[in-house]
Enzyme design. Sequence first.
Site, PDB file in Angstrom:
ATOM      1  N   GLU A 182      -8.659 -11.285 -10.150  1.00  0.00           N
ATOM      2  CA  GLU A 182      -8.596 -11.957  -8.849  1.00  0.00           C
ATOM      3  C   GLU A 182      -9.979 -12.404  -8.387  1.00  0.00           C
ATOM      4  O   GLU A 182     -10.568 -11.840  -7.464  1.00  0.00           O
ATOM      5  CB  GLU A 182      -7.870 -11.046  -7.851  1.00  0.00           C
ATOM      6  CG  GLU A 182      -6.432 -10.815  -8.303  1.00  0.00           C
ATOM      7  CD  GLU A 182      -5.666  -9.798  -7.476  1.00  0.00           C
ATOM      8  OE1 GLU A 182      -6.003  -9.605  -6.307  1.00  0.00           O
ATOM      9  OE2 GLU A 182      -4.728  -9.187  -8.019  1.00  0.00           O
ATOM     10  N   HIS A 384      10.422  -3.422  -3.922  1.00  0.00           N
ATOM     11  CA  HIS A 384       8.965  -3.361  -4.063  1.00  0.00           C
ATOM     12  C   HIS A 384       8.526  -1.963  -4.450  1.00  0.00           C
ATOM     13  O   HIS A 384       8.914  -0.988  -3.808  1.00  0.00           O
ATOM     14  CB  HIS A 384       8.291  -3.777  -2.743  1.00  0.00           C
ATOM     15  CG  HIS A 384       6.800  -3.851  -2.849  1.00  0.00           C
ATOM     16  ND1 HIS A 384       5.955  -3.188  -2.001  1.00  0.00           N
ATOM     17  CD2 HIS A 384       6.006  -4.502  -3.737  1.00  0.00           C
ATOM     18  CE1 HIS A 384       4.697  -3.448  -2.336  1.00  0.00           C
ATOM     19  NE2 HIS A 384       4.707  -4.238  -3.387  1.00  0.00           N
ATOM     20  N   HIS A 385       7.744  -1.875  -5.517  1.00  0.00           N
ATOM     21  CA  HIS A 385       7.150  -0.611  -5.970  1.00  0.00           C
ATOM     22  C   HIS A 385       5.640  -0.779  -6.045  1.00  0.00           C
ATOM     23  O   HIS A 385       5.146  -1.387  -6.996  1.00  0.00           O
ATOM     24  CB  HIS A 385       7.656  -0.248  -7.373  1.00  0.00           C
ATOM     25  CG  HIS A 385       9.100   0.155  -7.432  1.00  0.00           C
ATOM     26  ND1 HIS A 385       9.837   0.107  -8.596  1.00  0.00           N
ATOM     27  CD2 HIS A 385       9.933   0.634  -6.471  1.00  0.00           C
ATOM     28  CE1 HIS A 385      11.076   0.537  -8.355  1.00  0.00           C
ATOM     29  NE2 HIS A 385      11.159   0.857  -7.075  1.00  0.00           N
ATOM     30  N   GLU A 386       4.922  -0.277  -5.067  1.00  0.00           N
ATOM     31  CA  GLU A 386       3.459  -0.292  -5.150  1.00  0.00           C
ATOM     32  C   GLU A 386       3.011   1.063  -5.691  1.00  0.00           C
ATOM     33  O   GLU A 386       3.381   2.100  -5.136  1.00  0.00           O
ATOM     34  CB  GLU A 386       2.833  -0.548  -3.765  1.00  0.00           C
ATOM     35  CG  GLU A 386       1.317  -0.442  -3.715  1.00  0.00           C
ATOM     36  CD  GLU A 386       0.623  -1.392  -4.685  1.00  0.00           C
ATOM     37  OE1 GLU A 386       0.781  -2.615  -4.545  1.00  0.00           O
ATOM     38  OE2 GLU A 386      -0.082  -0.896  -5.599  1.00  0.00           O
ATOM     39  N   HIS A 464       2.665  -7.573  -9.885  1.00  0.00           N
ATOM     40  CA  HIS A 464       1.364  -7.889  -9.274  1.00  0.00           C
ATOM     41  C   HIS A 464       0.322  -6.926  -9.823  1.00  0.00           C
ATOM     42  O   HIS A 464       0.652  -5.842 -10.285  1.00  0.00           O
ATOM     43  CB  HIS A 464       1.449  -7.812  -7.749  1.00  0.00           C
ATOM     44  CG  HIS A 464       1.973  -9.092  -7.172  1.00  0.00           C
ATOM     45  ND1 HIS A 464       1.317  -9.824  -6.216  1.00  0.00           N
ATOM     46  CD2 HIS A 464       3.095  -9.791  -7.472  1.00  0.00           C
ATOM     47  CE1 HIS A 464       2.020 -10.910  -5.937  1.00  0.00           C
ATOM     48  NE2 HIS A 464       3.103 -10.917  -6.683  1.00  0.00           N
ATOM     49  N   GLU A 465      -0.922  -7.371  -9.791  1.00  0.00           N
ATOM     50  CA  GLU A 465      -2.012  -6.659 -10.490  1.00  0.00           C
ATOM     51  C   GLU A 465      -1.559  -6.332 -11.911  1.00  0.00           C
ATOM     52  O   GLU A 465      -1.564  -5.188 -12.357  1.00  0.00           O
ATOM     53  CB  GLU A 465      -2.464  -5.386  -9.743  1.00  0.00           C
ATOM     54  CG  GLU A 465      -3.040  -5.661  -8.385  1.00  0.00           C
ATOM     55  CD  GLU A 465      -1.954  -6.006  -7.359  1.00  0.00           C
ATOM     56  OE1 GLU A 465      -2.100  -7.032  -6.671  1.00  0.00           O
ATOM     57  OE2 GLU A 465      -0.960  -5.257  -7.261  1.00  0.00           O
ATOM     58  N   GLU A 483       1.453 -11.911 -10.970  1.00  0.00           N
ATOM     59  CA  GLU A 483       0.328 -12.450 -10.207  1.00  0.00           C
ATOM     60  C   GLU A 483      -0.775 -12.716 -11.239  1.00  0.00           C
ATOM     61  O   GLU A 483      -0.618 -13.570 -12.087  1.00  0.00           O
ATOM     62  CB  GLU A 483      -0.058 -11.429  -9.129  1.00  0.00           C
ATOM     63  CG  GLU A 483      -1.039 -11.943  -8.113  1.00  0.00           C
ATOM     64  CD  GLU A 483      -1.590 -10.802  -7.285  1.00  0.00           C
ATOM     65  OE1 GLU A 483      -1.796  -9.699  -7.808  1.00  0.00           O
ATOM     66  OE2 GLU A 483      -1.849 -11.019  -6.091  1.00  0.00           O
ATOM     67  N   GLU A 489      -2.511 -14.690  -0.821  1.00  0.00           N
ATOM     68  CA  GLU A 489      -2.947 -13.578   0.038  1.00  0.00           C
ATOM     69  C   GLU A 489      -4.440 -13.643   0.343  1.00  0.00           C
ATOM     70  O   GLU A 489      -4.873 -13.225   1.420  1.00  0.00           O
ATOM     71  CB  GLU A 489      -2.582 -12.237  -0.605  1.00  0.00           C
ATOM     72  CG  GLU A 489      -3.275 -11.990  -1.937  1.00  0.00           C
ATOM     73  CD  GLU A 489      -2.811 -10.725  -2.662  1.00  0.00           C
ATOM     74  OE1 GLU A 489      -1.762 -10.186  -2.292  1.00  0.00           O
ATOM     75  OE2 GLU A 489      -3.496 -10.300  -3.593  1.00  0.00           O
TER      76      GLU A 489
HETATM   77  C1  NOJ Z   1      -1.216  -6.698  -3.629  1.00  0.00           C
HETATM   78  C2  NOJ Z   1      -0.166  -7.737  -3.849  1.00  0.00           C
HETATM   79  O1  NOJ Z   1      -0.698  -8.865  -4.511  1.00  0.00           O
HETATM   80  C3  NOJ Z   1       0.406  -8.112  -2.496  1.00  0.00           C
HETATM   81  O2  NOJ Z   1       1.328  -9.182  -2.652  1.00  0.00           O
HETATM   82  C4  NOJ Z   1       1.042  -6.910  -1.882  1.00  0.00           C
HETATM   83  O3  NOJ Z   1       1.475  -7.239  -0.583  1.00  0.00           O
HETATM   84  C5  NOJ Z   1       0.053  -5.754  -1.790  1.00  0.00           C
HETATM   85  N1  NOJ Z   1      -0.604  -5.534  -3.034  1.00  0.00           N
HETATM   86  C6  NOJ Z   1       0.733  -4.459  -1.377  1.00  0.00           C
HETATM   87  O4  NOJ Z   1       1.532  -3.984  -2.424  1.00  0.00           O
HETATM   88 CA    CA Z   2      -3.047  -8.912  -5.707  1.00  0.00          CA
END
Ligand code: NOJ
Ligand code: CA
Length: 685
Positions: A182, A384-386, A464-465, A483, A489
Amino acid sequence: MMTVSKATLALTLTSLLMTSQTLAKTVAVDSPDGELRFSVSDDAAMVQYQVDFQGKTVIDASNLGMMFKDNHGLTEGFRISDSKTVAVKQDWQQPWGERKTVTDHHNELLLTLSHERDTVNEYKLRIRVFDDGVGFRYEVGKQAGLDSVAIINELTEFNLGQQAATDGTAYWIPSRGWNRYEYVYNTSSIKDVDRAHTPFTMKMANGVHISIHEAALIDYAGMSLDQRRPGTFKADLAPWSDGILVKTTTDFKTPWRTIQISDKATGLLNSDLILNLNEPNKLGDVSWVNPGKYIGIWWGMHVKENTWGSGDTHGATTSEVKRYMDFAAKYGFDGVLVEGWNVGWDGNWFFNGDVFSFTEPYPDFDIEQIKAHSKKTGVKLIGHHETSGNVTNYRNQMQDAFDLYADIGVEQVKTGYVADGGNIKRVDENGVVYKEWHDGQFMVGEYLYNIEQAAKRNISINTHEPVKDTGLRRTYPNWIAREGARGQEFNAWGSPPNPPEHTAILPFTRMLAGPMDFTPGIFDMGFNGLDKDSDRPQTTLAKQLALYVVLYSPIQMAADLPRNYQAKLDAFQFIRDVPTDWQESVALAGEIGDYVVFARQQRDGEEWFVGGLSDEQARAFTLDLDFLAKDTRYIAEIYRDGDKAHWETNPYEMVIEQKPVTSTETLTLNMAASGGFAIRFKVAQ
Ligand code: NOJ
Ligand code: CA
């Protein structure tokens, strides 16, 4: 239909007598159109390859090889002992994609490399030469004394030559940095590149465009490029925490090392090389993978109106999800992404990897009510899984987490791996903690495990990431997007936000790898004030619309808040109309970092959509409509920058107009500074 013929191959084999009395060979294979030649020679200490395009060398003699920890790797003293060729021309179909039918037309050369001493192992080098570029990979078979292998150095080089590196331009982001992929793109002389991620794209002084990348990255470390001498880049694999690059056993194959080559910038955009070098779909019937458009409880957190964590401004509440689902149903969206629904976000979530629950909702998120509302409206919840980088915590809960979503009727999950580069947390069975790279072999396996587990429940994944894309969507069509670059963002908080040229560079770099979940469609640019230096999209409104056509993804978000769409329903109409799955796509024009124009035909339909965008320069573009069907009358619904539009001073001025057109006409479109246009071509009734 597959045709295989040995006779059509342009294969040259020259033998020279060396002082040592061994025969040195050069073996070459040409592209079907004869413009590209890949040759391999064994007359130096290391086996080397060279690539020529239109009679000129683009990659000069470059080493091939790899070193192992405890065995003899592919290093010095190898000779070409056997070669086989095959010509392939076949069509295959994508379940979803930028085109339905892809043609795989290449000539293949398979070389056996044997050591002068017969006690040392044998290696294969498989080379495929297409009209749009080349791919080559190492294949290491089972053999005496070679079972488990630890790769400590991949020796593959890409030697562009010192002069070419001085005269040519590179568009690149650094690898092995804390922010993963990024970064704002650098535009520099090739010789000034340090260590770069792939796709690594260059424009040479003579106008030849080259992009180095890889295809089919499975059970191996991601490759970035390290400029060791001016013009000579070496494969640089992201290591495990113990320093080993790749841990594997024979038989194994490396990913393909790829070089896309064209005499014009759009040649890179119209290339299918990366997909063609991946294995066919392994998942069987994937009719459950659904492209589409979505909105989300998302931008509100990025512009700080809401929080992921609990409290008064918590975004993911039952009533908010219902409100979004109603909006989605009214305006024809397929899903609502909901972030921050699960316990673990409180405090600084960047560092909450250890505490995330993937099954326990916050009390104000009522799963049963949301499930019922999803059923009633027909709008899917997008999960969503962060992980915040603790992938062991995620893996421990992954089965339950996917089961829960499957029960709610979720078809897509967005995953997140926010953690600094090199700081992914892996915990072994003894509780020992290790720190890994997002693009190291461990994570390459971890991402794919996630895809396979999701596939078992007919769930698609938007990572993402991520680790960069290498075309694996062909093999795993539920890996629907990623991503892996600076997305929208950054325009909320990036300081600096994405510069005007960013989306004129992405198609030629990141997008060559595959679809990106960029999340276009910000209509209110003034959430931090409209000051030119504030964090906000540095684009016009028309350019936000153009992104839906230019930046390919089978899932596209309308990223802004519902009220901002309600305020501009006329512009919103384009987002409602634009499809995300295509019969055909053509990059019509473009120069890296300046501008780009794409035309795409709706999948199994007659409509065409065109998107064009510009960097910080205003420019006029003449759009030749010869891609439209002959003898058909269309209505062009045009969304273009107004005469005084400018991203800095006047981002919203946009003209929406309709014109009857046919394929014999042209349209002249004025793009503002960081502006663009978006057009829908409907068949006239
Ligand atoms: C980074 C992601 O790119 C973003 O889309 C997301 O909202 C945040 N992480 C939180 O998970
Ligand atoms: Ca990101």
